[in-house]
Design an enzyme around this catalytic site. Sequence first.
Site, PDB file in Angstrom:
ATOM      1  N   LYS A   1       0.800  -1.223   0.000  1.00 11.85           N
ATOM      2  CA  LYS A   1       0.000   0.000   0.000  1.00 11.85           C
ATOM      3  C   LYS A   1       0.838   1.281   0.000  1.00 11.85           C
ATOM      4  O   LYS A   1       0.383   2.330  -0.486  1.00 11.85           O
ATOM      5  CB  LYS A   1      -0.955   0.002   1.197  1.00 11.85           C
ATOM      6  CG  LYS A   1      -2.098  -0.992   1.098  1.00 11.85           C
ATOM      7  CD  LYS A   1      -3.109  -0.577   0.059  1.00 11.85           C
ATOM      8  CE  LYS A   1      -4.368  -1.438   0.132  1.00 11.85           C
ATOM      9  NZ  LYS A   1      -5.388  -1.002  -0.831  1.00 11.85           N
TER      10      LYS A   1
ATOM     11  N   SER B   1       0.764 -10.009  -0.653  1.00  8.68           N
ATOM     12  CA  SER B   1       0.555  -8.556  -0.662  1.00  8.68           C
ATOM     13  C   SER B   1       0.761  -7.882   0.682  1.00  8.68           C
ATOM     14  O   SER B   1       0.978  -6.669   0.729  1.00  8.68           O
ATOM     15  CB  SER B   1      -0.854  -8.240  -1.188  1.00  8.68           C
ATOM     16  OG  SER B   1      -1.829  -8.878  -0.383  1.00  8.68           O
TER      17      SER B   1
END
Length: 409
Positions: free
Chosen positions: A61, A311
């Site tokens: 992110k 992720s």
Amino acid sequence: MNYRTAGSLRSVTLDDVRGARKTLSGVARVTALEGSRYLSRLVGAPVHLKCENLQRTGSFKLRGAYVRIAGLLPEERAAGVVAASAGNHAQGVALASSLLGVHATVFMPQGAPLPKVSATREYGAEVRLHGQVVDETLAAAEEYAARTGAVFIHPFDHPDVIAGQGTVGLEILEQCPQARTIVVGMGGGGLAAGIAVAVKALRPDVRIVGVQAEGAACYPPSLAAGRPVSLRNPVTMADGIRVGRPGVVPFGIVGELVDEVRTVSEDQLSAALLHCLERAKLVVEPAGASPVAALLAAPDGFEGPVVAVLSGGNVDPVLMQRVLRHGMAAQGRYLAVRLRLTDRPGALATLLGVLSAADANVLDVSHVRTDPRLGLTEAEVELHLETGGPAHCAEVGQALRDAGYTVIA
């Protein structure tokens, strides 16, 4: 299932992703690409893990958040930024804002995991707890932006954010130029869209497979309808991909460039998280483990070499404990049984001896003597056992029955 949306236009280009990479130079890490012998044997082709769980702030992110905030005009920076998130995006925005000298206000749900709240504050953001669910938190952040003039930083629905996430795709092609399939978890679709833009522009032969949790799979119905469709109540332990509606910008890209969207169950997510911890020695959150869950669920369905994108790794320790036990149960390595025995001295010790002889590891014992369902000389025992797999579970159950115990459940 395979999906395409006719005539969809990409709003993010390879040049955008390359520009984002320059912006991120010295900020985001080029994360490691680790081989997995176990998954390679299972799939029958090389499998590599792209370790974005080892990125700064613990997830990908930071990439999109930094590119988005870095692109703001001076007057926009002066007004500050605001975001809404339960974890990873919050930390990405907090660190990016701190590095760029921009004030950040981050709204998080009440009851958000304390480690994520603390980390967001430590990265420099002002944290405001509001709402019980992310939708309420998001509404509060948008109201704050409208009232104060702060720039709202969306977690996935903006071209700059998608371009930043696309730098993961550039790194994959450099680290594994022979890759044939890239598997990536999907919530709103920003990461999958960014990777697809970068990879398909350079290697259109590479297959991109998105993975969603069954209880929060907003993309299959949306792609089938040709427009973003909202889920009423997305439910999954994988909070990083628990999104009820695709973003408008990533939806068009995913529909055009992502070859397939698959779903995985909660049991499969648990087993994948356990696999990453035991076999790969990597701490990965459920959303980050979703590509591994897809590989474990259908190993014959992927052409190698395969790159699975891990992720994120920001998992709450309390959730980790629950998920690991759930994963062990899903693999048949955790057995809960209730049985009755005669309430006399040494009865419990005798039972434990039977379990020891069967090589079952006792994790917890609950011993009940006073219950209207029990006879005067009966006791009920509930045991939580660690076993070696489904076959061992059956052996343990048979050993108990052979010893004369009545197994209730």
